[in-house]
Design an enzyme around this catalytic site. Structure first.
Site, short mmCIF file in Angstrom:
data_model
loop_
_atom_site.label_atom_id
_atom_site.label_comp_id
_atom_site.label_asym_id
_atom_site.label_seq_id
_atom_site.Cartn_x
_atom_site.Cartn_y
_atom_site.Cartn_z
N GLU A 45 -38.63 117.08 -7.28
CA GLU A 45 -37.29 117.53 -7.27
C GLU A 45 -36.32 116.25 -6.64
O GLU A 45 -35.79 116.38 -5.51
CB GLU A 45 -37.02 118.79 -6.56
CG GLU A 45 -37.56 120.11 -7.47
CD GLU A 45 -37.07 121.43 -7.04
OE1 GLU A 45 -36.73 121.58 -5.82
OE2 GLU A 45 -37.16 122.17 -7.86
N GLU A 99 -41.72 125.20 -12.81
CA GLU A 99 -41.82 126.24 -11.99
C GLU A 99 -41.01 127.19 -12.46
O GLU A 99 -39.67 127.16 -12.74
CB GLU A 99 -41.17 125.57 -10.42
CG GLU A 99 -42.17 124.49 -10.01
CD GLU A 99 -41.48 123.91 -8.52
OE1 GLU A 99 -40.46 124.72 -8.05
OE2 GLU A 99 -41.47 122.72 -8.12
#
Ligand code: GLA
Ligand code: ZN
Length: 672
Positions: free
Chosen positions: A155, A306
């Site tokens: 991320e 995720e």
């Protein structure tokens, strides 16, 4: 039909698993993890995401033994590995020895070692260390039979405002504008005496600094996007040189505003993303986010990297996913182009800020839990699906444009309202098609429009010249284009068009927007259809426009602009361009788009009541129809005539059936 080689080629099944952090646990737990993973039908584990200090406890000390054991253990248990580079969180020793690795925030303060993703993306030391670690991992594990995908860092996030970044930014600007006078022109710096007389005067847009020269803030967004991409490509290129056959990715965050993900997508082998809906997001909006991700690589299937199996922990209130919702939302992702169902996280840590984040294995360490059961049931079900729809694509004839530059430029602009609602507006138009069971591709300002029948560009405030050209060709050749209020105001450097609004789209839309009214919260106007088909409310912004060739289909019902056009249609070449001059209620959009769909001969994928979604993925000769009931009650669905094979129940199915609350059907039909 679009087709893509499956990223899963080395492991041709729907990947099921998620983030696994064995470095947080003693070895005894690892064996228990592998046993439980098998029980839960876990087939893929993401390892190494935050392992930097465990792998490299000091500058010249490396420790890979534990990761050898973990990868071997996974492999022995039939579990594949997504191997991450650990560069999202550098070790404390590194921040201490090389303090200029630490990021400087928007207040000009250098951070001290803390949290994660707190490095400067332009730090040469950070690049050197992260590249070195990537090389070591690729050399050591590139041939490991468990490894199926590289996951670089985690991320990518945020901007840095340090002196290194400032210096690089000035070089970036020099390369872009050539001369300082050119930059001054583009930034309109004569305003408030902001003219730069030397490059050295240009600073990053600090919180206490220059944020009103909007060309500058927009360029800093572009520069920071590119700086972070450069961190990614630095590691990627090293790894690719060693393991050219293993795909490489990083996990994106959906509609994360600080980076232009369309630019990232060009550097990624496959899009992967982390789906954490806000508590108030509707299934239609979650679908929109998946479609944004699918659109990044022009329809290529993506990986859901995720999602939480139960609850998040970082929202204000973190409700549990209700029984059945984990399964339902997993299929929501699959229906929109995902080829995996992966979770954060496998096992809850005992400490750290995510110890209360949902996991497959909770602190009790037991498998007799609701969540573990739901995960296991899903694991078993995914196994039965095999490789059926891997790589299958969505064949959309409708495209909707979402552009990151436009988003920044719109939000930077001061007036006519503070809250521009760009993302919400695009989502709102998208959701009208979602309700009508018509698939939509999300497009970007540089996408190829020619393969669509309908292209919608809501609030296209910034119109880049290439985009305007494409729209003209698209409509001239028979396409239907729809734009809305507050479009065609500025060019790519954020300078207003000199020929008025909607700038280069005026011709194709056949209108001239003279003024823009802003409505207070709670205030509205109305859209009165000229054919008597109804009156609808509208609010937020209202363009006051004149037709210059277009036909008027509806007029405002109130205020001093009562009777002025609010919906227009312009014939242009073989096609037509519509303009919606204000923000209408959903009922208007459903009626309007319903009519446009009929005009273009586009049929819905089936009939179903509200709260039910019908989505289709296709391969040559096969359609996979996903029916998702987001309601807490049973409903009837009609997919029309045809012979269907129910993939989850493994049997023949008819096209009309009742679907239980939160239930899912995946039906396959042979197509010619
Ligand atoms: C992100 C990160 C994970 C974890 C989760 C928590 O997606 O990638 O490391 O922090 O959020 O929701
Ligand atoms: Zn920096």
């Amino acid at each position: 039909m679009k087709s893509y080689p499956p990223v899963n080629a080395k492991a041709p099944f729907i990947w099921h698993g998620g983030d696994y952090n064995p470095e947080q646990w003693p070895r005894e737990v690892w064996q228990e993890d592998f046993r439980l993973m098998r029980e839960a039908g876990i087939t893929v584990a993401t390892v190494g995401v935050f392992s930097w200090v465990t792998l490299q406890p000091a500058e010249d000390t490396f420790n890979f033994g534990w990761l050898d054991e973990v990868l071997d253990g996974l492999h022995e248990n039939g579990i594949k590995a997504i191997l991450a580079t650990p560069s999202a969180a550098q070790p404390a020793w590194m921040s201490q020895a090389y303090p200029e690795i630490m990021r400087v925030n928007e207040h000009g303060q250098r951070l001290v070692h803390s949290g994660r993703v707190n490095y400067c993306p332009n730090s040469p030391d950070y690049r050197r260390f992260s590249g070195d670690m990537a090389r070591r991992l690729a050399e050591r594990y590139g041939q490991h039979p468990a490894v199926i995908l590289w996951h670089i860092s985690n991320e990518y996030d945020g901007w840095c405002y340090c002196d290194t970044c400032a210096a690089n930014f000035r070089e970036w600007l020099k390369a872009k504008y050539g001369a300082i006078d050119e930059l001054n022109q583009r930034y309109w710096t004569a305003f408030w005496s902001h003219t730069y007389t030397d490059w050295s005067q240009i600073m990053p847009p600090y919180q206490h600094g220059e944020r009103l020269t909007h060309g500058l803030t927009l360029d800093y967004f572009r520069f920071m996007t590119e700086s972070n991409i450069a961190c990614y490509t630095h590691e990627r290129d090293i790894i690719r040189g060693i393991t050219p056959d293993i795909p490489i990715t990083t996990n994106l965050m959906g509609t994360y505003k600080p980076f232009d993900y369309r630019k990232w997508a060009k550097e990624m082998d496959v899009i992967t993303w982390d789906c954490y809906p806000q508590p108030n997001q509707s299934p239609g909006e979650i679908a929109f986010m998946h479609d944004i991700m699918r659109g990044l690589k022009d329809g290529q299937p993506f990986l859901l990297m995720e999602q939480t199996p139960s609850s998040q922990n970082w929202q204000a209130v973190n409700a549990l996913k209700r029984p059945g919702v984990l399964r339902l939302w997993s299929y929501l992702a699959l229906a929109h182009g995902a080829d995996s169902v992966l979770y954060f996280q496998w096992r809850r840590g005992r400490g750290g800020s995510e110890k209360l984040h949902g996991a497959v294995v909770e602190h009790a360490g037991r498998s007799d839990t609701r969540v573990f059961r739901e995960v296991s049931q899903l694991g078993a079900e995914l196994k039965t699906l095999g490789d059926n729809f891997l790589g299958a694509t969505t064949q959309s004839r409708v495209g909707i444009v979402f552009d990151w530059d436009n988003w920044h430029a719109l939000d930077n602009a001061i007036g006519p309202v503070r809250d521009k609602r760009y993302y919400q507006t695009v989502a709102k138009h998208y959701e009208s098609f979602y309700r009508q069971h018509v698939p939509v591709d999300v497009l970007y300002a540089d996408s190829d429009l020619s393969q669509y029948d309908i292209v919608i560009a809501p609030m296209m405030y910034m119109v880049k010249s290439d985009f305007a050209e494409q729209v003209k060709q698209f409509v001239a050749q028979g396409g239907t284009f729809v734009s809305t209020y507050f479009s065609g105001i500025v060019d790519e450097t954020d300078l207003a068009f000199e020929n008025g609004y909607p700038g280069p789209l005026a011709d194709v839309l056949g209108i001239w927007v003279e003024e823009i009214d802003a409505l207070y919260t709670g205030e509205s106007n109305s859209i009165v259809m000229d054919d008597g088909s109804g009156t609808f409310t509208c609010d937020h912004l209202a363009d006051l426009l004149h037709t210059e060739g277009a036909d008027v289909l509806a007029t405002y019902g109130r205020d001093f602009y009562e009777g002025m056009p609010v919906l227009t249609k312009n014939q242009y070449g073989a096609g037509a361009a519509y303009y919606i001059a204000s923000n209408p209620e959903d009922a208007f959009l459903d009626a309007f788009y319903g009519r446009v769909l009929v005009e273009k001969g586009i049929q819905p994928a089936g009939e179903a009541p509200a709260g039910v979604e019908i989505a289709v993925r296709q391969k040559v000769g096969q359609s996979f129809i996903f029916v998702l009931n987001h309601n807490a009650h049973a409903v009837d669905v009609n997919l029309g005539e045809g012979a269907f094979h129910d993939l989850l129940r493994n049997g023949r199915a008819s096209g009309s059936f009742t679907i239980a609350p939160y239930d899912v059907r995946v039906l396959m039909s042979e197509t010619s």
